[in-house]
Scaffold this motif. Structure first.
Motif, PDB file in Angstrom:
ATOM      1  N   THR A 106     128.377  11.387   1.271  1.00 40.58           N
ATOM      2  CA  THR A 106     127.263  10.861   0.461  1.00 40.58           C
ATOM      3  C   THR A 106     125.930  11.254   1.102  1.00 40.58           C
ATOM      4  OG1 THR A 106     128.639   8.956  -0.122  1.00 40.58           O
ATOM      5  CG2 THR A 106     126.288   8.776  -0.585  1.00 40.58           C
ATOM      6  N   THR A 109     124.622  14.812   0.636  1.00 43.88           N
ATOM      7  CA  THR A 109     124.083  15.214  -0.681  1.00 43.88           C
ATOM      8  C   THR A 109     122.571  15.004  -0.747  1.00 43.88           C
ATOM      9  OG1 THR A 109     124.376  13.026  -1.688  1.00 43.88           O
ATOM     10  CG2 THR A 109     126.211  14.560  -1.888  1.00 43.88           C
ATOM     11  N   TRP A 110     122.020  14.278   0.224  1.00 42.58           N
ATOM     12  CA  TRP A 110     120.568  14.011   0.199  1.00 42.58           C
ATOM     13  C   TRP A 110     119.783  15.076   0.947  1.00 42.58           C
ATOM     14  CZ3 TRP A 110     122.088   8.603   2.359  1.00 42.58           C
ATOM     15  CH2 TRP A 110     122.739   7.872   1.353  1.00 42.58           C
ATOM     16  N   PHE A 117     115.671  15.367   4.516  1.00 41.51           N
ATOM     17  CA  PHE A 117     116.503  14.643   3.555  1.00 41.51           C
ATOM     18  C   PHE A 117     115.602  13.928   2.561  1.00 41.51           C
ATOM     19  CE2 PHE A 117     119.385  15.411   6.947  1.00 41.51           C
ATOM     20  CZ  PHE A 117     120.682  15.298   6.463  1.00 41.51           C
ATOM     21  N   GLY A 118     116.113  13.780   1.326  1.00 37.73           N
ATOM     22  CA  GLY A 118     115.372  13.051   0.301  1.00 37.73           C
ATOM     23  C   GLY A 118     115.980  11.686   0.064  1.00 37.73           C
ATOM     24  N   GLY A 119     115.347  10.923  -0.835  1.00 32.54           N
ATOM     25  CA  GLY A 119     115.778   9.567  -1.111  1.00 32.54           C
ATOM     26  C   GLY A 119     117.053   9.480  -1.935  1.00 32.54           C
ATOM     27  N   PRO A 121     120.134  12.495  -4.160  1.00 27.18           N
ATOM     28  CA  PRO A 121     120.379  13.894  -4.510  1.00 27.18           C
ATOM     29  C   PRO A 121     119.280  14.423  -5.423  1.00 27.18           C
ATOM     30  CG  PRO A 121     122.349  12.558  -4.830  1.00 27.18           C
ATOM     31  CD  PRO A 121     121.223  11.608  -4.571  1.00 27.18           C
ATOM     32  N   GLY A 122     118.777  15.605  -5.116  1.00 26.99           N
ATOM     33  CA  GLY A 122     117.756  16.213  -5.958  1.00 26.99           C
ATOM     34  C   GLY A 122     116.367  15.653  -5.731  1.00 26.99           C
ATOM     35  N   GLN A 123     116.224  14.703  -4.836  1.00 25.95           N
ATOM     36  CA  GLN A 123     114.878  14.175  -4.563  1.00 25.95           C
ATOM     37  C   GLN A 123     114.201  14.983  -3.456  1.00 25.95           C
ATOM     38  OE1 GLN A 123     114.500   9.895  -4.236  1.00 25.95           O
ATOM     39  NE2 GLN A 123     116.293   9.550  -5.526  1.00 25.95           N
ATOM     40  N   ALA A 124     112.877  14.960  -3.453  1.00 24.11           N
ATOM     41  CA  ALA A 124     112.105  15.730  -2.473  1.00 24.11           C
ATOM     42  C   ALA A 124     112.353  15.197  -1.057  1.00 24.11           C
ATOM     43  CB  ALA A 124     110.617  15.633  -2.813  1.00 24.11           C
TER      44      ALA A 124
END
Lengths: 512, 332
Positions: A106, A109-110, A117-119, A121-124
């Motif tokens: 999990t 994926t961030w 790392f983002g907040g 998946p797919g976050q900046a």
């Protein structure tokens, strides 16, 4: 605390304002949570840490999921993970291999393709998310193909960090986002754990931190840079004015102080640091501010985060946990000792070392056995957490009658840990680490020296087991936690020895 | 479950060209959040947009939608900002929207930062201070709101902006003399952001600040914000604490029922209802004695002991530390 006489309410001098009214209302609620004399005498004292209820609260969210109201934390998924995992660690609960692997998968994926790392998946990429992800991996992960540690792209992480750097030594928390000392703390912990801290990365950062200290002694979120406006010259940062933005605040103070501690190797070794320009903070006013944040008996000794604000369980860690950090600056329990009086003078005068030198070594500990050698009231803070911080159905909270949540559960538990245990940077441990230090060839470059110092400083934190103070008995014991990282010592050692390529010598008595 | 505010994007023809992206494709995540369908749908389309890199007016609608569902979605804010810049959207419209969102989501970092980005572009802070004052009505100690005000003042550093600050503070203090954010703001304005026209006579400024603080202490002596400010003013201006000994002393004594009302602007006495002695005053006086050294250390020690044993027992360890520390210093 248990007393037949109710504690004295905060004086309002017959001059009520909204602050004093809110204070009185809060004290009235807290009063109901202070055990009465009768309860105390009949041993109905609810000084029990309801571990199983808290574990269930955490496990429910962890395995089944968080309710929809946590959508507000959708950009903080790494935090939900870290708070949960670290709460488990503090409660001495381990994870089974299956869930460990799910946690690692999990978290990965961030990771952002361009580093950090983002907040979710797919976050900046974001500094706070990077800290929470890397700390969560410290707990759940390990080396190897599926372990998570070797899948962290450290090179891109470093590039991401550098891309956030500002001319005043601060960092944006994310691209186009704000500057504040939380981000700097998160960056420094991440860089320290992953062995990517360099002089280039932290140049100017200590001055920025110092500029955030306010006249009250605590630290603000950030400061405003002013630049010289001389025409035709490159703009240069002025040392004054450089005002703090916002008042002294518990969360920011923890982040600033912990950052300051992590920057010590850089300050001690770099030419700028050893020059007369070495940035300074006022430790005396900081200590004063920290102790002033502890609430009165009517507030069950909980901590507040700002002057004239209400106590809140999370400051058990942000403020209560900050006292250990002072030990790294030579201000700590070991220099307090008993108040000299009858026959005690010889002991006091027997120590002629500078505060924070040998004084904190294990050798001298027997001298302080009979005293509560801390700056704040450790017992009262434990009472606040146990009486007011625990939600009856599991999880911990700001204050009654509020609900429990993942954030408060973690910071109440870490705060409880810092009130139970005394952590200090051990000279003895440092020597052991130094002897065991391996380098392919001696590295006398500045980055090499800073790297080694960072490793030694980080892992010399040791629990003084003789100074534990556990209210409510052994059943309430929680794990000790690293004062800078808020990870257990075991987890801190494991991830750092991996990335620094070191073998950490075993501790004589494990603290976790 | 919250009622959807909009139809799902997956049901709209004008979004059919966007490929929505599931959040977790290959992983069965731990600690998931149970989102509403509306939120799941909007963020799936947003991930699709980020992947394709589209920057268009409809992206503004989508990001606004997400922000209203979760104002802490910093990626939506970041992408919105880049889109605004990219399509050169009118920023006054954006600022109007922010007027609404800032008050609605007062405690979110992002609403304030986005405002700051927009103002940095427009370079027009004229209505900003009034806006902040309005927001403070909702939450008089909001950290972001106060820092934002300080940023506006120092970033634009325009004499016209600074001019009204002390009057503004008067209204804040009139509401609540215990508002520490207002005290901090005063220190920021008066001492830490440069010297402006009309404030060049620093001695006069310090006198004014001391008078102001003493007066406020006299109304409500047990107000730590005011004592911290008093310390701050003296330390910042390198004045010894003994500058105010005469003022402080009566506050360290028990309430005097015989006291008569007298007007003394330099040393205003405690109000009749004051609950004395005041621990902050005792601490202050002890600091004065400590700095005098010599025989006075004994007096300082007695005061610390009275705090430890009677007036401020929660901080017993700290007061004992002060005693010990002063004796160590005294013996070397």
């Amino acid at each position: 605390m248990a007393n037949s006489r109710p504690p004295r309410p905060a004086p309002d001098d017959a001059f009520p304002t909204s602050t004093s009214r809110l204070q009185a209302e809060t004290e009235a609620v807290l009063l109901d949570h202070i055990p009465t004399q009768v309860q105390a005498e009949t041993a109905q004292l609810p000084a029990k840490l309801n571990k199983s209820a808290h574990v269930q609260f955490l496990a429910r969210n962890f395995i089944q999921g968080f309710p929809a109201k946590y959508t507000s934390q959708d950009a903080s998924q790494p935090w939900l993970m870290f708070w949960t995992l670290q709460s488990f660690s503090v409660l001495q609960v381990g994870l089974d291999p299956g869930n460990k692997q799910r946690a690692i998968d999990t978290i990965l994926t961030w990771q952002h393709p361009d580093g950090g790392f983002g907040g979710g998946p797919g976050q900046a990429a974001h500094l706070l998310a990077s800290y929470a992800s890397v700390c969560a991996l410290s707990i759940a992960g390990g080396q190897g193909e599926k372990g998570g540690w070797d899948q962290i792209d450290r090179k891109k992480m470093y590039q991401f960090f550098m891309s956030l750097k500002q001319p005043d030594g601060s960092f944006l928390v994310a691209h186009h986002a704000e500057v504040d000392v939380r981000g700097i703390y998160c960056l420094l912990v991440t860089a320290t754990l992953l062995d990517i801290i360099t002089p280039e990365l932290v140049e100017g950062t200590a001055s920025f931190i110092a500029s955030c200290q306010t006249y009250e002694g605590g630290f603000s979120s950030a400061s405003q840079p002013y630049y010289s406006s001389e025409p035709y010259t490159p703009k240069s940062l002025l040392s004054s004015p450089r005002p703090p933005l916002g008042e002294a605040h518990g969360g920011y103070t923890f982040c600033a102080l912990a950052s300051w501690v992590m920057l010590q190797p850089f300050l001690d070794l770099s030419p700028r640091g050893i020059s007369r320009d070495r940035p300074q903070i006022n430790v005396k006013s900081l200590l004063r501010w920290l102790v002033q944040m502890q609430g009165s008996a009517a507030e069950i000794g909980g901590f507040r985060g700002r002057t004239n604000k209400l106590v809140d369980g999370c400051y058990s860690w942000w403020v209560g946990g900050a006292f250990s950090l002072l030990e790294a600056l030579g201000v700590g329990a070991s220099v307090i000792g008993p108040v000299p009086g009858d026959g005690e003078d010889s002991r006091a005068s027997g120590r002629d070392t500078e505060p924070g030198e040998e004084g904190k070594d294990g050798e001298n500990e027997h001298e302080w056995d009979d005293v509560d050698d801390s700056f704040f009231n450790r017992e009262a803070l434990q009472e606040y957490i146990l009486y007011a911080g625990q939600h009856p159905t599991g999880g911990l909270r700001d204050k009654p009658p509020k609900n429990a949540d993942a954030y408060h559960t973690m910071y109440c538990l870490s705060g409880l840990s810092s009130a139970q245990h005394r952590m200090f940077p051990s000279v003895e441990r440092r020597e052991q680490l130094q002897e065991a230090w391996k380098a392919p060839s001696p590295d006398d470059t500045l980055p090499g020296k800073i790297r080694k110092e960072t490793f030694l400083n980080s892992l010399s934190w040791t629990e003084d087991e003789s100074a534990s103070k556990i209210l409510g008995g052994e059943a309430n014991r929680v794990n000790a936690t690293h004062p800078v990282f808020n990870l257990t010592i075991t987890h801190s050692e494991a991830i750092m020895s991996h990335f620094y390529g070191q073998t950490v010598p075993p501790r004589v008595r494990s603290s976790t | 479950m919250a009622k959807p505010t909009k139809p799902l994007y997956s049901s709209l023809d004008e979004w059919v060209d966007v490929q929505p992206l599931e959040q977790y494709e290959k992983v069965n995540p731990l600690a998931p959040i149970f989102y509403t369908d509306e939120y799941k749908d909007a963020t799936s389309y947003f991930r699709g947009i980020v992947k394709s890199g589209e920057m268009s007016p409809r992206v503004l609608d989508l990001t606004e939608h997400i922000i209203r569902l979760n104002p802490a979605h910093y990626t939506a804010w970041q992408y919105r900002y880049r889109t605004l810049m990219s399509i050169k959207a009118p920023l006054d419209v954006e600022l109007k929207l922010m007027d609404e969102l800032a008050v609605k989501y007062l405690k979110t970092y992002q609403v304030w930062h986005h405002r700051r980005l927009i103002l940095t572009e427009t370079r027009d802070p004229q209505r900003e201070l009034a806006f902040v004052e309005e927001s403070l009505r909702e939450d008089t100690k909001n950290y972001h709101t106060w820092s934002h005000r300080q940023w506006v003042l120092s970033h634009f550093n325009d004499i016209d902006l600074w001019r009204g600050e002390l009057d503004f503070l008067d209204t804040m203090f009139n509401q609540d003399i215990r508002n520490n954010s207002a005290w901090h703001h005063r220190f920021f304005v008066v001492f830490q952001s440069g010297v402006r026209e009309g404030e060049e006579d620093r001695e006069r400024v310090v006198r004014r600040e001391l008078t102001f603080t003493k007066q406020n202490i006299s109304f409500a002596p047990n107000n730590p914000s005011a004592w911290n400010y008093l310390r701050g003013v003296l330390e910042f201006n390198k004045l010894p604490f003994s500058t105010v000994t005469t003022f402080v002393f009566p506050y360290t004594q028990p309430t005097d029922p015989e006291a008569v009302d007298l007007v003394d602007l330099d040393n205003p006495p405690p109000s009749k209802q004051a609950e004395l002695p005041c621990p902050a005053a005792i601490e202050f006086l002890a600091d004065i004695y400590e700095s005098e050294g010599g025989e006075s250390l004994l007096k300082a020690n007695q005061l610390w002991k009275s705090l430890a044993d009677e007036h401020d027992t929660m901080r017993k360890r700290y007061w004992e530390y002060r005693i010990k520390e002063s004796l160590q210093k005294g013996s070397t």
